[in-house]
Enzyme design. Structure first.
Site, PDB file in Angstrom:
ATOM      1  N   ASP A 131       0.816  -1.212   0.000  1.00  0.00           N
ATOM      2  CA  ASP A 131       0.000   0.000   0.000  1.00  0.00           C
ATOM      3  C   ASP A 131       0.856   1.270   0.000  1.00  0.00           C
ATOM      4  OD1 ASP A 131      -2.497   1.278  -0.042  1.00  0.00           O
ATOM      5  OD2 ASP A 131      -3.322  -0.122   1.434  1.00  0.00           O
ATOM      6  N   GLY A 144      14.750  -5.140   5.240  1.00  0.00           N
ATOM      7  CA  GLY A 144      15.579  -6.041   4.450  1.00  0.00           C
ATOM      8  C   GLY A 144      17.003  -6.031   4.954  1.00  0.00           C
ATOM      9  N   GLU A 165       6.253  -1.481  11.753  1.00  0.00           N
ATOM     10  CA  GLU A 165       7.625  -1.722  11.284  1.00  0.00           C
ATOM     11  C   GLU A 165       8.041  -3.114  11.738  1.00  0.00           C
ATOM     12  OE1 GLU A 165      10.995  -0.387   9.157  1.00  0.00           O
ATOM     13  OE2 GLU A 165       9.193   0.802   9.604  1.00  0.00           O
TER      14      GLU A 165
END
Length: 283
Positions: A147, A172, A195
């Site tokens: 989104d 990542g 998060e």
């Protein structure tokens, strides 16, 4: 996949201090890793017997690719004037650079203006990308939505039918080589502004409320059992932000409370599939 590619990359990694990265064959072999990632033929992480395994050699290939390319200017399209055209200065092109309608039809995912996908990130069919960012080596499986203003970090793995809500961050990692990126398994919901970082695994069917922050050291507390998890959210968990009571200080006062994530309930697959997210989050 050429079975020799892995061996070549491992060899290049060992010799990287003395390697001639301008050699056409070396550049071609290293770039093939990005090509295979981009097409989904290889993945940085794979699930085997319910365990996620990191393919370190693929990370090595990504890191080596930075040495084979210089920063160059590339743009969002061809224009007769400077108006309405973006440009970038980087070593990695965008995934969709130069795509014509036939390529979009073949790949069969939707990309809203403002979505940025770097080359080597894989996007499966029926994915919807709102204005968002997907980094190198990321993997987004079919039916998922990334989104508005959400980010999917380098090598992060997003499963099937996942909704990453607005402004959420999926962490990542490229280094250290043995470290897992964040992995979001199938049928999960990640709430707005949440998060998930530091290699945390969110198992299948979990629902993460808005504003939940989970890293490797975050305590994930099951409210019903008192069990504490680190680095992994169990399947079909419903998770909200919470806090742990502070410890007594030397002066007798109670110290500051500490943030944690709280599993308020667990549901089975049938309940998860038939119950709205809002209903699951009401407790």
């Amino acid at each position: 996949m050429n079975s020799n590619i892995k061996e070549e990359i491992e060899k290049y990694w060992e010799e990287k201090e003395s390697l001639n990265f301008s050699d056409p064959d070396i550049k071609k072999n290293i770039f093939s890793v990005l090509q295979l990632l981009d097409s989904g033929e290889i993945r940085v992480c794979e699930k085997k017997n319910d365990n996620w395994i990191t393919n370190e050699w693929i990370k090595k290939g990504i890191l080596l690719s930075f040495k084979t390319q210089d920063n160059v200017i590339f743009s969002s399209g061809i224009s007769n004037s400077r108006r309405g055209q973006y440009s970038w200065f980087d070593k990695v092109y965008l995934k969709t650079s130069g795509w014509v309608e036939d390529e979009w039809t073949k790949r069969s995912f939707r990309s809203v203006p403002g979505a940025i996908v770097r080359y080597s990130a894989f996007v499966a069919k029926n994915v919807v990308l709102m204005p968002s960012f997907l980094n190198l080596g990321a993997f987004v499986d079919s039916g998922s939505m990334i989104d508005t203003w959400a980010t999917v970090g380098s090598c992060a793995q997003v499963g099937k039918n996942v909704h990453i809500s607005g402004g959420a961050g999926i962490g990542g990692v490229l280094e250290p080589l043995q470290a897992n990126p964040v992995i979001i398994e199938d049928n999960c919901f990640i709430g707005a502004r949440s998060e998930i970082a530091e290699g945390v695994i969110v198992r299948e069917g979990s629902v993460i409320s808005m504003g939940v922050y989970v890293g490797a050291s975050t305590k994930i507390v099951d409210r019903e059992t008192g069990e504490i998890y680190f680095g992994e959210i169990p399947p079909y968990s419903v998770v909200v932000p919470g806090s742990l009571p502070g410890k007594n200080l030397k002066n007798g006062e109670i110290g500051p409370s500490l943030y944690c994530a709280v599993i308020v309930k667990k549901v089975d697959a049938k309940t998860r599939s038939k119950t709205s997210i809002n209903d699951l989050l009401r407790s």
